[in-house]
Design a protein around this motif. Structure first.
Motif, PDB file in Angstrom:
ATOM      1  N   UNK A 180      66.748  62.019 -10.106  1.00  0.00           N
ATOM      2  CA  UNK A 180      67.530  63.253  -9.969  1.00  0.00           C
ATOM      3  C   UNK A 180      69.022  62.954 -10.071  1.00  0.00           C
ATOM      4  N   UNK A 181      69.798  63.757 -10.823  1.00  0.00           N
ATOM      5  CA  UNK A 181      71.242  63.515 -10.917  1.00  0.00           C
ATOM      6  C   UNK A 181      71.910  63.508  -9.552  1.00  0.00           C
ATOM      7  N   UNK A 182      72.932  62.673  -9.420  1.00  0.00           N
ATOM      8  CA  UNK A 182      73.660  62.589  -8.154  1.00  0.00           C
ATOM      9  C   UNK A 182      74.493  63.849  -7.925  1.00  0.00           C
ATOM     10  N   UNK A 183      74.706  64.162  -6.681  1.00  0.00           N
ATOM     11  CA  UNK A 183      75.577  65.257  -6.286  1.00  0.00           C
ATOM     12  C   UNK A 183      77.031  64.884  -6.594  1.00  0.00           C
ATOM     13  N   UNK A 184      77.788  65.835  -7.126  1.00  0.00           N
ATOM     14  CA  UNK A 184      79.225  65.643  -7.316  1.00  0.00           C
ATOM     15  C   UNK A 184      79.967  66.386  -6.216  1.00  0.00           C
ATOM     16  N   UNK A 185      80.923  65.724  -5.607  1.00  0.00           N
ATOM     17  CA  UNK A 185      81.705  66.326  -4.525  1.00  0.00           C
ATOM     18  C   UNK A 185      83.183  66.298  -4.907  1.00  0.00           C
ATOM     19  N   UNK A 226      75.419  70.487  -7.910  1.00  0.00           N
ATOM     20  CA  UNK A 226      74.089  69.876  -7.825  1.00  0.00           C
ATOM     21  C   UNK A 226      73.195  70.394  -8.958  1.00  0.00           C
ATOM     22  N   UNK A 227      73.136  69.670 -10.098  1.00  0.00           N
ATOM     23  CA  UNK A 227      72.294  70.075 -11.225  1.00  0.00           C
ATOM     24  C   UNK A 227      70.923  69.406 -11.177  1.00  0.00           C
ATOM     25  N   UNK A 228      69.931  70.067 -11.769  1.00  0.00           N
ATOM     26  CA  UNK A 228      68.588  69.490 -11.855  1.00  0.00           C
ATOM     27  C   UNK A 228      67.837  70.156 -12.999  1.00  0.00           C
ATOM     28  N   UNK A 229      66.869  69.440 -13.543  1.00  0.00           N
ATOM     29  CA  UNK A 229      65.985  69.980 -14.577  1.00  0.00           C
ATOM     30  C   UNK A 229      64.601  69.398 -14.377  1.00  0.00           C
ATOM     31  N   UNK A 232      68.749  67.318  -1.899  1.00  0.00           N
ATOM     32  CA  UNK A 232      68.788  66.926  -3.301  1.00  0.00           C
ATOM     33  C   UNK A 232      68.593  68.144  -4.207  1.00  0.00           C
ATOM     34  N   UNK A 233      69.124  68.031  -5.433  1.00  0.00           N
ATOM     35  CA  UNK A 233      69.139  69.160  -6.355  1.00  0.00           C
ATOM     36  C   UNK A 233      67.744  69.587  -6.794  1.00  0.00           C
ATOM     37  N   UNK A 234      66.799  68.647  -6.891  1.00  0.00           N
ATOM     38  CA  UNK A 234      65.447  69.032  -7.303  1.00  0.00           C
ATOM     39  C   UNK A 234      64.815  69.993  -6.304  1.00  0.00           C
ATOM     40  N   UNK A 235      65.197  69.868  -5.039  1.00  0.00           N
ATOM     41  CA  UNK A 235      64.660  70.755  -4.012  1.00  0.00           C
ATOM     42  C   UNK A 235      65.175  72.184  -4.208  1.00  0.00           C
TER      43      UNK A 235
END
Length: 314
Positions: A40-45, A56-59, A297-300
């Motif tokens: 999963x891509x990391x969170x950007x802050x 928080x992007x996800x696919x 996490x973004x997938x959630x």
């Protein structure tokens, strides 16, 4: 699709359309289908004057999405929510927008659902649980509802800085049918089957030596490497479960601080949420506490947003 035609699901709609039990199952389903949280891509802050913006992007499969969340510590003094934001749900094949959801409501639904999914696998179901709950904000309320979706509760002890808010949450828990719900102090962890931490604390909330053998501790309040809700003593003596090793070793201060102290190493992690969901099941908790550390996490967000959208469109 024009911007004007994009469906918007506000906070009330998100809450109405998806019950906590359904949110838990949405998370379990994507893990059973093979999603790998480690990728999963990391969170950007991004720091901003009012606080922090999180991207928080996800696919996954036929869907993609991105949450833009604001964390504004000063909002409490203004009577406003600390967490703000929006979630843009996209078609996975074309990346065309499909819906816009209230991001704060989505977070308030998915974080307790992650905890509840872990608790469903980490606790024994034979008897109702005695719970100590740190916090009295939206996440604390959400955790009461999510816990009741997966386990029976014998009691809830609320530990909070604001006594009035803590008493309000205890009253809410009683209203949901919990036989005993009251306020208390951090020392109550000594008699708890389950300890849930959903606060903005940056330092440990309780003495980890007090947690009993076989108890489960869930910590969800922080995703920063220099903040934690649990202490080194607890981490060192516990089985440690996380959403993903990559995310935990990047963001979980509850684990990174003890590691920096030399108390544990990266190999101290027992397993992940996917291991729990896909595995054969764990034995009844034994002599060591079990700690589940969540950073979010973004997938959630994507899994729950898709479930909300499907409920809205029938």
């Amino acid at each position: 699709m024009t911007a004007d035609a994009l469906p918007y699901l506000d906070a009330a709609a998100v809450t109405r359309l998806l019950a906590p039990a359904a949110a838990v199952e949405a998370l379990a389903e994507v893990l059973r289908e093979g999603l790998d949280p480690e990728t999963c891509p990391a969170r950007s802050a991004v720091p901003v004057p009012a606080g922090e913006l999180l991207l928080m992007p996800a696919a996954s499969g036929s869907w993609a999405g991105v949450k833009i969340a604001g964390v504004a510590p000063g909002n409490a003094a203004l009577g406003l929510p600390r967490i703000t934001g929006s979630y843009l749900l996209l078609d996975g094949a074309t990346l065309r927008p499909r819906a816009l959801l209230d991001g704060a409501a989505l977070t308030a639904l998915r974080t307790p659902a992650v905890s509840a999914l872990a608790i469903r696998h980490l606790t024994a179901r034979e008897r109702p649980l005695d719970v100590v709950l740190f916090g009295s904000g939206p996440q604390a309320y959400g955790h009461v509802d999510a816990l009741l979706a997966v386990r029976k509760l014998a009691s809830v002890t609320v530990v909070g800085r604001d006594r009035g808010r803590a008493e309000g949450l205890a009253a809410y828990a009683r209203g949901t049918g919990v036989p005993e719900a009251r306020t208390g102090t951090a020392e109550a962890v000594a008699g708890a089957d389950l300890v849930v931490c959903c606060t903005t604390a940056r330092r440990p909330l309780f003495d980890g030596r007090l947690v009993g053998p076989g108890a489960v501790v869930v910590a969800v309040g922080s995703h920063e490497p220099d903040a934690r809700e649990t202490d080194t003593a607890l981490v060192r003596r516990s089985e440690v479960w996380v959403e993903a090793r990559t995310a935990a070793l990047r963001e979980a201060g509850d684990l990174l601080i003890p590691e920096a102290e030399g108390a544990i190493g990266p190999g101290h992690l027992t397993g992940t949420l996917a291991d729990l969901v896909r595995g054969p099941g764990l034995p009844v908790p034994g002599h060591a506490p079990r700690l589940f550390k969540s950073v979010g996490m973004a997938w959630q967000d994507l899994a729950v947003a898709v479930a909300v959208h499907r409920a809205a469109t029938g």
